[in-house]
Design a protein around this motif. Structure first.
Motif, PDB file in Angstrom:
ATOM      1  N   ARG A 191       0.838  -1.207   0.000  1.00 43.71           N
ATOM      2  CA  ARG A 191       0.000   0.000   0.000  1.00 43.71           C
ATOM      3  C   ARG A 191       0.868   1.251   0.000  1.00 43.71           C
ATOM      4  N   ARG A 192       1.940   1.232   0.824  1.00 42.44           N
ATOM      5  CA  ARG A 192       2.820   2.403   0.894  1.00 42.44           C
ATOM      6  C   ARG A 192       3.520   2.659  -0.436  1.00 42.44           C
ATOM      7  N   LEU A 193       3.984   1.573  -1.066  1.00 44.31           N
ATOM      8  CA  LEU A 193       4.682   1.731  -2.334  1.00 44.31           C
ATOM      9  C   LEU A 193       3.744   2.198  -3.430  1.00 44.31           C
ATOM     10  N   GLN A 194       2.496   1.681  -3.409  1.00 46.19           N
ATOM     11  CA  GLN A 194       1.540   2.061  -4.444  1.00 46.19           C
ATOM     12  C   GLN A 194       1.175   3.539  -4.357  1.00 46.19           C
TER      13      GLN A 194
ATOM     14  N   GLN B  44       7.681   8.844  -9.988  1.00 47.56           N
ATOM     15  CA  GLN B  44       9.011   9.418 -10.067  1.00 47.56           C
ATOM     16  C   GLN B  44       9.787   9.170  -8.774  1.00 47.56           C
ATOM     17  N   HIS B  45       9.059   9.055  -7.664  1.00 49.86           N
ATOM     18  CA  HIS B  45       9.727   8.778  -6.395  1.00 49.86           C
ATOM     19  C   HIS B  45      10.315   7.381  -6.406  1.00 49.86           C
ATOM     20  N   LEU B  46       9.578   6.448  -7.007  1.00 52.83           N
ATOM     21  CA  LEU B  46      10.088   5.080  -7.102  1.00 52.83           C
ATOM     22  C   LEU B  46      11.341   5.044  -7.958  1.00 52.83           C
ATOM     23  N   LYS B  47      11.351   5.842  -9.014  1.00 48.39           N
ATOM     24  CA  LYS B  47      12.536   5.890  -9.862  1.00 48.39           C
ATOM     25  C   LYS B  47      13.731   6.427  -9.091  1.00 48.39           C
ATOM     26  N   ILE B  48      13.471   7.436  -8.244  1.00 53.95           N
ATOM     27  CA  ILE B  48      14.548   7.993  -7.440  1.00 53.95           C
ATOM     28  C   ILE B  48      15.090   6.942  -6.491  1.00 53.95           C
ATOM     29  N   LEU B  49      14.181   6.176  -5.889  1.00 50.60           N
ATOM     30  CA  LEU B  49      14.614   5.111  -4.987  1.00 50.60           C
ATOM     31  C   LEU B  49      15.515   4.128  -5.715  1.00 50.60           C
TER      32      LEU B  49
ATOM     33  N   GLY C 266      13.548  14.628   5.590  1.00 53.14           N
ATOM     34  CA  GLY C 266      13.156  15.598   4.579  1.00 53.14           C
ATOM     35  C   GLY C 266      11.817  16.274   4.793  1.00 53.14           C
ATOM     36  N   PHE C 267      11.200  16.120   5.962  1.00 50.43           N
ATOM     37  CA  PHE C 267       9.910  16.779   6.211  1.00 50.43           C
ATOM     38  C   PHE C 267      10.123  18.265   6.438  1.00 50.43           C
ATOM     39  N   THR C 268       9.467  19.097   5.635  1.00 46.39           N
ATOM     40  CA  THR C 268       9.659  20.555   5.693  1.00 46.39           C
ATOM     41  C   THR C 268       8.439  21.298   6.212  1.00 46.39           C
ATOM     42  N   GLY C 269       7.450  20.561   6.727  1.00 44.64           N
ATOM     43  CA  GLY C 269       6.281  21.208   7.302  1.00 44.64           C
ATOM     44  C   GLY C 269       6.529  21.646   8.736  1.00 44.64           C
ATOM     45  N   ARG C 270       5.440  22.001   9.417  1.00 43.52           N
ATOM     46  CA  ARG C 270       5.530  22.403  10.816  1.00 43.52           C
ATOM     47  C   ARG C 270       5.713  21.155  11.684  1.00 43.52           C
TER      48      ARG C 270
ATOM     49  N   ALA D  51       9.308   4.942  13.451  1.00 47.53           N
ATOM     50  CA  ALA D  51       8.042   5.666  13.256  1.00 47.53           C
ATOM     51  C   ALA D  51       8.249   6.892  12.383  1.00 47.53           C
ATOM     52  N   ALA D  52       9.316   7.651  12.636  1.00 50.92           N
ATOM     53  CA  ALA D  52       9.568   8.875  11.872  1.00 50.92           C
ATOM     54  C   ALA D  52       9.781   8.579  10.396  1.00 50.92           C
ATOM     55  N   ILE D  53      10.537   7.535  10.092  1.00 51.58           N
ATOM     56  CA  ILE D  53      10.780   7.174   8.692  1.00 51.58           C
ATOM     57  C   ILE D  53       9.463   6.847   7.987  1.00 51.58           C
ATOM     58  N   ASN D  54       8.607   6.086   8.658  1.00 50.86           N
ATOM     59  CA  ASN D  54       7.330   5.711   8.055  1.00 50.86           C
ATOM     60  C   ASN D  54       6.373   6.891   7.954  1.00 50.86           C
ATOM     61  N   MET D  55       6.401   7.790   8.912  1.00 49.64           N
ATOM     62  CA  MET D  55       5.563   8.987   8.839  1.00 49.64           C
ATOM     63  C   MET D  55       5.938   9.840   7.630  1.00 49.64           C
ATOM     64  N   CYS D  56       7.215   9.826   7.286  1.00 46.63           N
ATOM     65  CA  CYS D  56       7.699  10.660   6.177  1.00 46.63           C
ATOM     66  C   CYS D  56       7.597   9.966   4.825  1.00 46.63           C
ATOM     67  N   GLY D  57       6.936   8.813   4.775  1.00 47.25           N
ATOM     68  CA  GLY D  57       6.713   8.139   3.502  1.00 47.25           C
ATOM     69  C   GLY D  57       7.660   7.007   3.210  1.00 47.25           C
TER      70      GLY D  57
END
Length: 648
Positions: free
Chosen positions: A25-28, A33-38, A257-261, A538-544
């Protein structure tokens, strides 16, 4: 070739019913383009590992370092190239130019010859060498390649050359922190920082040459790159809990890489700090305990809400209601609220001078009471009560420990080790009242405790009573939130640390999660190291990202100068002792009904517990047959650099 533990394989297969579906589900949901970067990153990493001279993380940032050019030895001359062992199955690496680029020359030092020749190093050998008079480097030869990283653990500075070498990483001999040999990045805890990584070159005559980032030369720690907030990014992530898990999560979110608040909600008035130290040394101030200073959080745009607790979580509206009256909307939230000290329902338990040891404020209150005339009673034979007793006995008139079992720490370490710990306390003038308890706490008209009554009606004079009677999980604010809370207050999580409610992640003491090892079911474990690891995952998964939990429980204690390490989890029927309990130089193997080792403890025998942690992290098991013969009892430690068999 080692075989994977069938129980572990079975456990991972059904660890959570949606585990595989979660990954898919996460990969889908990732953009193509993100998958290509990976994929591109993997290819670059794969090539990077084939060229020893390109060692060093491109994701490194130095925090508060200045750097200087080392005093280097003269190079032995001749062309300089990257090293590739003849026994390697990799293709030959690209020859490196002896003239570095201008940017390279600015960032890295010139090559420095160290006292090591390629031919001197055996496969899977670790060796500490001097880069200059102030800098030590760990050299490792593995799979025919040379790796070079900082020589000290970033946690308490343990020499990594005496640690446990696994496949592509080294584990600290003292407390189990783990570092990647290619990048120096921290992969398991305790600690916060990564370690420096060095570029390796080899002269024609086999002389090992190292190049260091100039900014790494002043300390043995390295901070990974962290981004800052961008005004156009309207997302809000909240981390609730200022303990070790929340602190790691907040940093990792910025590193990912999270740039939000980003808001870090801390119930205590203090910056996140090292809670482990407070029961072992009660004279430390916040400046000696905190993980980072205030400027660090400001620099990386992490909002600190100190002295603020979570009152209610509304998952339908995605709102967190806080004790300061604020209601904050979130996109994703990580809950690591930990636990509070439990006060048993004993008459008089709320009298003045009845204290717990859980937070810095507790130790400050105890410290203010200490006088040479003070009579202290510690209720409980847990680690907290014992560490407090050991800390105070030299500062007060008397210390008495009142415990329920016949020996302390029996449930964890067994009767034999418990008996030796009992003797250690008695040798250090601590009175041990075992197989007992307190039925009443008596006070004076001012509300101060004056004595305690034991189960046999004995009365002990007492000016300070310290409760080491367990803890309760801080999840009351989750009532009616939709997050499922178990009867003990814990929260079931997936192997990605997500709760039953999407975008609500849970970790640390309050998480009921799977671990690496023999446990089939989720377990609720309150370990410092595990809490920090949860924060990172948890942080890694929260960030995608897609980071599956592969936790190996590891804890440690220090009592009267005796450091005891422990790794593992599970019931046991027998404890096999190797070495001398009397001299506190031993290894204890905890063996279950299936003749499998569920845990290992040691004192004065590093790095064997770290080696067991590494073995377990690889999915390998240790059986009774491998430790039955004292002559070959430690042969299993050589297996942690062997690959495990893979099954389709």
């Amino acid at each position: 070739m080692w075989q994977p533990c069938w129980r572990l394989t079975l456990n991972l297969a059904h660890a959570n019913t949606g585990g595989i579906r979660n990954v898919l589900r996460r990969l889908q949901h990732r953009p193509s383009q993100h998958l290509k970067i990976l994929n591109a990153q993997w290819s670059e990493s794969h090539l990077h590992n084939r060229n020893i001279h390109t060692m060093g993380s491109i994701n490194c940032k130095e925090y508060k370092t200045t750097g200087s050019t080392p005093k280097k030895r003269k190079s032995p001359g001749g062309a300089v190239g990257s090293y590739q062992s003849k026994c390697s199955t990799q293709s030959p690496s690209t020859t490196m130019s002896s003239q570095p680029s201008t940017a390279d020359a600015v960032e890295y030092t010139d090559p420095v010859a160290v006292e090591c020749n390629v031919a001197d190093l055996k496969e899977n050998e670790m060796r500490q060498v001097d880069f200059d008079e102030d800098t030590r480097v760990l050299l490792v030869k593995q799979n025919g390649s040379l790796k070079a990283v900082g020589a000290k653990c970033s946690h308490y500075g343990a020499p990594l050359s005496t640690g446990a070498l696994g496949m592509g990483r080294v584990r600290c001999p003292w407390h189990g922190a783990c570092f990647n040999l290619d990048t120096g990045d921290i992969e398991d805890f305790p600690g916060l920082d990564s370690i420096p990584c060095y570029r390796v070159e080899v002269g024609n005559e086999g002389q090992v040459l190292l190049r260091a980032k100039r900014s790494d030369l002043t300390q043995n720690k390295r901070l990974k790159n962290m981004v800052n907030r961008k005004p156009e990014d309207k997302r809000v992530f909240i981390v609730v809990g200022g303990g070790p898990s929340g602190a790691v999560a907040a940093e990792t979110i910025r590193q990912e890489g999270f740039t939000g608040r980003l808001i870090l909600v801390c119930r205590e008035e203090y910056l996140p700090y090292d809670r482990v130290k407070i029961s072992k040394a009660m004279n430390l101030e916040i400046e000696q305990l905190r993980f980072r200073d205030e400027d660090f959080y400001k620099e990386h745009d992490i909002e600190l809400w100190q002295g603020v607790a979570a009152d209610q979580l509304d998952t339908a509206q995605k709102e967190l209601h806080c004790s300061n009256g604020y209601v904050v909307k979130y996109d994703k939230i990580y809950l690591a609220t930990g636990c509070s000290a439990f006060r048993p329902p004993i008459p008089g338990v709320n009298l003045t001078n009845v204290r717990t040891v859980r937070e810095l404020a507790d130790t400050k209150a105890i410290r203010d009471l200490i006088t040479p005339e003070l009579r202290v009673v510690c209720l409980g034979s847990s680690f907290i009560a014992l560490e407090a007793a050991a800390t105070l006995v030299s500062k007060v008139a008397s210390v008495t420990v009142v415990g329920r079992e016949n020996v302390p720490l029996k449930a964890v370490f067994g009767a034999e080790i418990g008996q030796r710990v009992l003797q250690l306390f008695e040798d250090n003038k601590v009175e041990m009242r075992m197989e007992s308890g307190i039925t009443e706490i008596v006070g004076d008209e001012e509300g101060k405790v004056t004595e305690v009554v034991l189960v046999d009606e004995t009365r002990l004079p007492c000016d300070l009573l310290i409760l080491g009677t367990g803890s309760k999980l801080n999840t009351q604010f989750l009532a009616k939130s939709g997050v499922k809370v178990n009867r003990n207050g814990s929260v079931d999580v997936t192997d990605f640390l997500e709760s039953n409610v999407p975008d609500v992640y849970v970790g640390g003491d309050i998480a009921n999660a799977h671990i690496h090892g023999l446990a089939h079911d989720r377990v609720n474990i309150g370990h410092y190291q595990l809490a920090q690891y949860h924060g990172r995952v948890a942080a890694i998964n929260m960030c995608g990202g897609v980071k599956k939990l592969k936790a190996v429980p590891f804890f440690f204690t220090l009592i009267f100068g005796k450091g005891i390490r422990y790794c593992g989890h599970g019931s046991y029927k027998e404890v096999i002792i190797d070495g001398s309990l009397e001299d506190f130089k031993f290894v204890a193997y905890f063996v279950n009904e299936a003749d499998t080792v569920t845990a290992v403890a040691s004192c004065g025998r590093d790095p064997i517990v770290a080696q067991f942690a590494e073995l377990t992290s690889q999915g390998k098991c240790l059986g009774r047959g491998q430790i039955a013969d004292p002559a070959t009892r430690q042969d299993w430690t050589k297996k942690i650099t062997e690959p495990v068999a893979q099954y389709c």
